[in-house]
Scaffold this motif. Structure first.
Motif, PDB file in Angstrom:
ATOM      1  N   VAL A  30       0.816  -1.215   0.000  1.00 25.03           N
ATOM      2  CA  VAL A  30       0.000   0.000   0.000  1.00 25.03           C
ATOM      3  C   VAL A  30       0.856   1.274   0.000  1.00 25.03           C
ATOM      4  CG1 VAL A  30      -1.584   1.322   1.470  1.00 25.03           C
ATOM      5  CG2 VAL A  30      -2.068  -1.059   0.982  1.00 25.03           C
ATOM      6  N   THR A  31       2.043   1.197   0.599  1.00 20.11           N
ATOM      7  CA  THR A  31       2.881   2.407   0.691  1.00 20.11           C
ATOM      8  C   THR A  31       3.959   2.460  -0.385  1.00 20.11           C
ATOM      9  OG1 THR A  31       4.441   1.318   2.181  1.00 20.11           O
ATOM     10  CG2 THR A  31       2.623   2.547   3.196  1.00 20.11           C
ATOM     11  N   GLY A  32       4.284   1.310  -0.990  1.00 22.82           N
ATOM     12  CA  GLY A  32       5.382   1.268  -1.943  1.00 22.82           C
ATOM     13  C   GLY A  32       6.749   1.212  -1.266  1.00 22.82           C
ATOM     14  N   VAL A  33       6.766   1.162   0.065  1.00 20.64           N
ATOM     15  CA  VAL A  33       8.039   1.052   0.795  1.00 20.64           C
ATOM     16  C   VAL A  33       8.619  -0.338   0.525  1.00 20.64           C
ATOM     17  CG1 VAL A  33       9.018   0.884   3.126  1.00 20.64           C
ATOM     18  CG2 VAL A  33       7.468   2.765   2.549  1.00 20.64           C
ATOM     19  N   ALA A  34       9.891  -0.391   0.121  1.00 23.89           N
ATOM     20  CA  ALA A  34      10.430  -1.619  -0.456  1.00 23.89           C
ATOM     21  C   ALA A  34      10.963  -2.613   0.571  1.00 23.89           C
ATOM     22  CB  ALA A  34      11.537  -1.273  -1.451  1.00 23.89           C
ATOM     23  N   ASN A  35      11.220  -2.156   1.797  1.00 19.12           N
ATOM     24  CA  ASN A  35      11.820  -3.061   2.774  1.00 19.12           C
ATOM     25  C   ASN A  35      10.913  -3.204   3.996  1.00 19.12           C
ATOM     26  OD1 ASN A  35      13.538  -4.231   4.849  1.00 19.12           O
ATOM     27  ND2 ASN A  35      15.226  -3.793   3.446  1.00 19.12           N
ATOM     28  N   ILE A  36      10.670  -4.446   4.387  1.00 19.21           N
ATOM     29  CA  ILE A  36       9.759  -4.716   5.507  1.00 19.21           C
ATOM     30  C   ILE A  36      10.225  -4.025   6.796  1.00 19.21           C
ATOM     31  CG2 ILE A  36      10.857  -6.882   6.263  1.00 19.21           C
ATOM     32  CD1 ILE A  36       7.889  -7.989   6.493  1.00 19.21           C
ATOM     33  N   ARG A  37      11.535  -3.816   6.923  1.00 21.94           N
ATOM     34  CA  ARG A  37      12.069  -3.157   8.128  1.00 21.94           C
ATOM     35  C   ARG A  37      11.538  -1.738   8.288  1.00 21.94           C
ATOM     36  NH1 ARG A  37      15.684  -6.304   5.844  1.00 21.94           N
ATOM     37  NH2 ARG A  37      17.104  -7.606   7.068  1.00 21.94           N
ATOM     38  N   ASP A  38      11.065  -1.178   7.183  1.00 19.00           N
ATOM     39  CA  ASP A  38      10.642   0.221   7.212  1.00 19.00           C
ATOM     40  C   ASP A  38       9.136   0.399   7.343  1.00 19.00           C
ATOM     41  OD1 ASP A  38      13.319   0.915   7.015  1.00 19.00           O
ATOM     42  OD2 ASP A  38      13.271   0.682   4.838  1.00 19.00           O
ATOM     43  N   VAL A  39       8.414  -0.701   7.589  1.00 22.24           N
ATOM     44  CA  VAL A  39       6.982  -0.560   7.900  1.00 22.24           C
ATOM     45  C   VAL A  39       6.685  -1.116   9.295  1.00 22.24           C
ATOM     46  CG1 VAL A  39       6.201  -0.547   5.488  1.00 22.24           C
ATOM     47  CG2 VAL A  39       6.361  -2.720   6.722  1.00 22.24           C
ATOM     48  N   ILE A  40       7.749  -1.476  10.037  1.00 22.78           N
ATOM     49  CA  ILE A  40       7.614  -1.997  11.403  1.00 22.78           C
ATOM     50  C   ILE A  40       8.251  -0.972  12.341  1.00 22.78           C
ATOM     51  CG2 ILE A  40       8.226  -3.890  12.971  1.00 22.78           C
ATOM     52  CD1 ILE A  40       8.470  -5.717  10.567  1.00 22.78           C
ATOM     53  N   PRO A  41       7.572  -0.577  13.405  1.00 17.17           N
ATOM     54  CA  PRO A  41       8.164   0.435  14.290  1.00 17.17           C
ATOM     55  C   PRO A  41       9.581   0.052  14.743  1.00 17.17           C
ATOM     56  CG  PRO A  41       5.858   0.138  14.858  1.00 17.17           C
ATOM     57  CD  PRO A  41       6.179  -0.902  13.804  1.00 17.17           C
ATOM     58  N   PHE A  42       9.722  -1.148  15.292  1.00 16.79           N
ATOM     59  CA  PHE A  42      11.034  -1.605  15.754  1.00 16.79           C
ATOM     60  C   PHE A  42      11.266  -3.003  15.204  1.00 16.79           C
ATOM     61  CE2 PHE A  42       9.466   1.473  18.873  1.00 16.79           C
ATOM     62  CZ  PHE A  42      10.489   2.423  18.782  1.00 16.79           C
ATOM     63  N   PRO A  43      11.823  -3.097  13.994  1.00 13.72           N
ATOM     64  CA  PRO A  43      11.906  -4.407  13.339  1.00 13.72           C
ATOM     65  C   PRO A  43      12.851  -5.377  14.036  1.00 13.72           C
ATOM     66  CG  PRO A  43      13.044  -2.717  12.049  1.00 13.72           C
ATOM     67  CD  PRO A  43      12.349  -2.009  13.163  1.00 13.72           C
ATOM     68  N   ARG A  44      12.453  -6.640  14.022  1.00 10.40           N
ATOM     69  CA  ARG A  44      13.309  -7.721  14.522  1.00 10.40           C
ATOM     70  C   ARG A  44      13.646  -8.633  13.353  1.00 10.40           C
ATOM     71  NH1 ARG A  44      13.528  -4.562  18.000  1.00 10.40           N
ATOM     72  NH2 ARG A  44      12.881  -4.755  20.140  1.00 10.40           N
ATOM     73  N   THR A  45      14.952  -8.706  13.062  1.00  7.31           N
ATOM     74  CA  THR A  45      15.426  -9.565  11.975  1.00  7.31           C
ATOM     75  C   THR A  45      16.681 -10.263  12.490  1.00  7.31           C
ATOM     76  OG1 THR A  45      16.609  -7.641  11.121  1.00  7.31           O
ATOM     77  CG2 THR A  45      14.511  -8.150  10.062  1.00  7.31           C
ATOM     78  N   PRO A  46      17.132 -11.330  11.804  1.00  6.96           N
ATOM     79  CA  PRO A  46      18.314 -12.042  12.319  1.00  6.96           C
ATOM     80  C   PRO A  46      19.452 -11.055  12.609  1.00  6.96           C
ATOM     81  CG  PRO A  46      17.390 -13.216  10.446  1.00  6.96           C
ATOM     82  CD  PRO A  46      16.625 -11.929  10.567  1.00  6.96           C
ATOM     83  N   GLY A  47      19.984 -11.126  13.811  1.00  8.74           N
ATOM     84  CA  GLY A  47      21.104 -10.261  14.177  1.00  8.74           C
ATOM     85  C   GLY A  47      20.698  -8.873  14.639  1.00  8.74           C
ATOM     86  N   SER A  48      19.412  -8.600  14.723  1.00  7.57           N
ATOM     87  CA  SER A  48      19.028  -7.233  15.059  1.00  7.57           C
ATOM     88  C   SER A  48      17.750  -7.160  15.896  1.00  7.57           C
ATOM     89  CB  SER A  48      18.850  -6.433  13.757  1.00  7.57           C
ATOM     90  OG  SER A  48      18.196  -5.222  14.018  1.00  7.57           O
ATOM     91  N   ALA A  49      17.916  -6.772  17.175  1.00 10.17           N
ATOM     92  CA  ALA A  49      16.748  -6.542  18.054  1.00 10.17           C
ATOM     93  C   ALA A  49      16.989  -5.269  18.857  1.00 10.17           C
ATOM     94  CB  ALA A  49      16.508  -7.735  18.950  1.00 10.17           C
ATOM     95  N   GLU A  50      17.517  -4.251  18.189  1.00 10.73           N
ATOM     96  CA  GLU A  50      17.824  -2.984  18.855  1.00 10.73           C
ATOM     97  C   GLU A  50      16.525  -2.271  19.253  1.00 10.73           C
ATOM     98  OE1 GLU A  50      21.091  -2.334  19.330  1.00 10.73           O
ATOM     99  OE2 GLU A  50      20.413  -0.643  20.556  1.00 10.73           O
ATOM    100  N   PHE A  51      16.586  -1.448  20.217  1.00  9.00           N
ATOM    101  CA  PHE A  51      15.479  -0.613  20.738  1.00  9.00           C
ATOM    102  C   PHE A  51      14.461  -1.428  21.528  1.00  9.00           C
ATOM    103  CE2 PHE A  51      16.966   1.330  16.782  1.00  9.00           C
ATOM    104  CZ  PHE A  51      17.456   2.519  17.263  1.00  9.00           C
TER     105      PHE A  51
END
Ligand code: 4AD
Ligand code: MG
Length: 455
Positions: A434-455
Motif C-alpha cells: 500500500v505504501t510502496g516502501v520496499a523493505n519490511i524493516r521500514d513498515v515496522i516500528p522496531f523491526p526484529r530480523t536475524p542479528g538485530s533486536a535494537e530498541f
C-alpha cells in the motif's frame, strides 16, 4: 484550552479562531520583524506555519532559541495564509518552548538513507516518511477490524505462547525460563513441556471457527527463519480469518475482497500520505492501487502456473519444476510480467504443504492458495482445511506428527466436523504494497530480523 491536532486545523472549512497547538519544530526562519516556525505534531503530513511577531512577549527566550527538533506549545489565531501551499497559518499570541533540541539532532536535513534512519528507529517517526508509514499502519489495522466486523466475524485472541508448530517448518523460537545463567529445560520446564512463540494462530483459530463460525485473529507471530530478504521479519503481524462452512473458492473470494477493501480504504482515508509516497518513494503507486481497486484479479492452478513459467523463456536463478515451491522471482513473473495484476495460485502439490490442508480428489494436490501481488509476491497464504478424520490422521502420520500432540485439533473432526477454510495475510507485506516502501524493516516500528533486536 485543550490542544488542537494540526490535522483538524488544516482541514477546517472556516477559521477555528484562537486555538492551542503543540508539536516539534521542523524549520524556523527569523527575519527582523517576524519568525516563521513550521511545526508538526504527527497528526498529518503537513506542518502548521506559525508567524511569531518579534514584539511578542517572551520572544527572546521562547522563539529565538527554538531549533529543529525542539518541542513547543503555541496559542494563537488561525488566519488565512498569505504564503503559497497552505490555506491556514497561525498568528502566535504566546509561544512556550517545552524542550530544546541539542545541535546534533539527526533529522535536521533531508535525504538521509533508509539504512541510517533504521539506526535511529527511536527518532525516525518524526520524519515525514515514517510519520506517513505509521499513520497508514494505524489506519490499515482499523480497516482490517472494520472489514471483518462488518461481515460478522468474531475477533479471537489466540495465544502468543504455544506448544505446537502450526506450519511444521520448525522455525520456532523456544520459550524458556532462567535460573541464574542456567536455562531450565526438560522436567523443570515452566509449562511442563517445550513451548514456543507462535508462528500462526490458525490451529487455535480453527477451534473457535468450529463454534462461532467466522472468526479472525490479528496479532504478532514469530519465525526463526534465517532469511535476510526485504520481505521477511522474525516478528510480524498476521491476520488470520477462519470460516466454517466455507471451501477453497469461498476462501479465495474472501482474500481478494479483503485486499480490495484495504486498498480502497487507504486510497480514501490516507490520500495525503499516499500522495507523498507516490512522489518520493514509488512513482505510480496511486495509479497501481486504483488499478487493484477497480480490476478483477486472476486465478491459476499451481500446475498451470508451473507450465507458464516453464514456457516463459525467462532465465530464472532457481529453475522451475513441478513439486518445488515457487520462488519469489517466479511469483513476480506471474504477477508483474504474465498477468500484470494480483494473482491467486491454488491447488499445490501436497508434498510442499502442511498437514492441515485438505487433500483434493486427485490425490496429488492440496486445496491451498497463495495470493501474489506485483512487487512483493506472496501476501496471503491459505487453504481449505482437512475436515475428514481419517484423512487428517493419515496426513499427521505422513508428516511424522503424533496424534497425541494434536488430540484437541483432531477432536474437532470427531465432534460435528464441518468444511472450513482460512488464510493468513502478512500485515507488513500489505503495508509494503500500500505504501510502496520496499523493505519490511521500514513498515515496522522496531523491526526484529536475524542479528538485530535494537530498541
Ligand atoms: O503462508 P504462511 O506461512 O501461512 C500461515 O501461517 C497459515 N497458518 C495461514 C492460515 O492459513 N491461517 O503465512 C501467511 C502470510 C504470508 O503470506 C506472508 O504474507 C506472511 O504471512 N509472512 C511473513 N511476513 C513477514 N515476515 C515473514 N517471515 C513472514 N512469513 C510469512
Ligand atoms: Mg505461505
Amino acid at each position: 484550552m485543550p490542544r488542537s491536532p494540526i490535522v483538524k486545523i488544516l482541514k477546517s472549512e472556516s477559521s477555528p479562531g484562537v486555538v492551542h497547538v503543540s508539536g516539534w519544530v521542523r524549520t524556523k526562519r527569523d527575519s527582523k520583524a517576524f519568525s516563521f516556525i513550521e511545526i508538526n505534531d504527527g497528526s498529518c503530513l503537513a506542518n502548521l506555519q506559525i508567524v511569531a511577531d518579534s514584539t511578542l512577549e517572551g520572544y527572546e527566550e521562547a522563539v529565538i532559541p527554538l531549533t529543529t527538533g525542539a518541542s513547543v506549545e503555541v496559542t494563537g489565531k488561525v488566519v488565512e495564509s498569505q504564503g503559497k501551499g497552505q490555506r491556514w497559518e497561525m498568528q502566535a499570541e504566546s509561544v512556550r518552548m517545552l524542550g530544546s533540541a541539542d545541535e546534533d539532532f539527526p533529522l535536521q536535513k533531508k535525504g538521509h538513507s533508509m539504512e541510517f534512519l533504521r539506526s535511529i528507529a527511536h527518532l525516525r517517526p518524526r520524519s515525514n516518511l515514517f510519520g506517513a508509514v505509521f499513520r497508514v499502519r494505524s489506519r490499515m489495522a482499523f480497516a482490517v477490524h472494520q472489514f471483518f466486523q462488518d461481515r460478522g466475524f468474531v475477533n479471537v485472541h489466540t495465544p502468543v505462547i504455544t506448544a505446537s508448530d502450526c506450519e511444521g517448518a520448525g522455525e520456532m523460537f523456544r520459550v524458556v525460563t532462567m535460573e541464574g545463567e542456567e536455562v531450565r529445560l526438560g522436567d523443570d520446564e515452566f509449562f511442563g513441556k517445550p513451548s514456543y512463540l507462535t508462528v500462526s494462530g490458525q490451529l487455535e483459530g480453527e477451534t473457535f471457527a468450529s463454534a462461532l463460525s467466522s472468526i479472525y485473529t490479528f496479532g504478532p507471530t514469530f519465525r526463526a527463519e534465517n532469511s535476510h530478504t526485504s520481505r521477511h521479519a522474525s516478528e510480524f503481524w498476521m491476520i488470520e480469518p477462519e470460516m466454517a462452512f466455507c471451501d477453497l473458492a469461498g476462501d479465495m473470494d474472501m482474500a481478494e475482497a479483503m485486499i480490495k477493501y484495504l486498498v480502497t480504504d487507504a486510497l480514501e482515508h490516507c490520500a495525503e500520505d499516499l500522495a507523498f509516497f507516490d512522489k518520493f518513494v514509488d512513482k505510480g503507486l496511486i495509479q497501481r492501487l486504483e488499478f487493484v481497486r477497480d480490476r478483477s484479479f486472476e486465478r491459476v492452478t499451481y500446475t498451470d502456473a508451473v507450465k507458464l513459467l516453464e514456457q516463459s523463456g525467462e532465465n530464472f536463478e532457481f529453475p522451475v519444476s513441478y513439486g518445488q515451491n515457487l520462488q519469489s522471482e517466479h511469483e513476480r513473473y506471474l504477477t508483474e510480467t504474465h498477468f500484470k495484476c494480483p494473482t491467486t495460485v491454488y491447488d499445490y502439490p501436497i508434498e510442499i504443504k502442511p498437514f492441515y490442508m485438505r487433500r483434493n480428489d486427485d490425490g496429488k494436490t492440496a486445496a491451498a492458495m497463495d495470493l501474489l501481488v506485483p512487487g512483493i509476491g506472496e501476501i496471503v497464504g491459505g487453504s481449505q482445511r482437512e475436515e475428514r478424520l481419517d484423512v487428517l490422521r493419515k496426513n499427521l502420520k505422513e508428516h511424522q506428527l503424533s496424534e497425541e500432540d494434536y488430540y484437541w485439533y483432531v477432536d474437532l473432526r470427531r465432534y460435528g466436523s464441518v468444511p472450513h477454510a482460512g488464510f493468513g495475510l502478512g500485515f507488513e507485506r500489505l503495508l509494503m504494497f500500500v505504501t510502496g516502501v520496499a523493505n519490511i524493516r521500514d513498515v515496522i516500528p522496531f523491526p526484529r530480523t536475524p542479528g538485530s533486536a535494537e530498541f
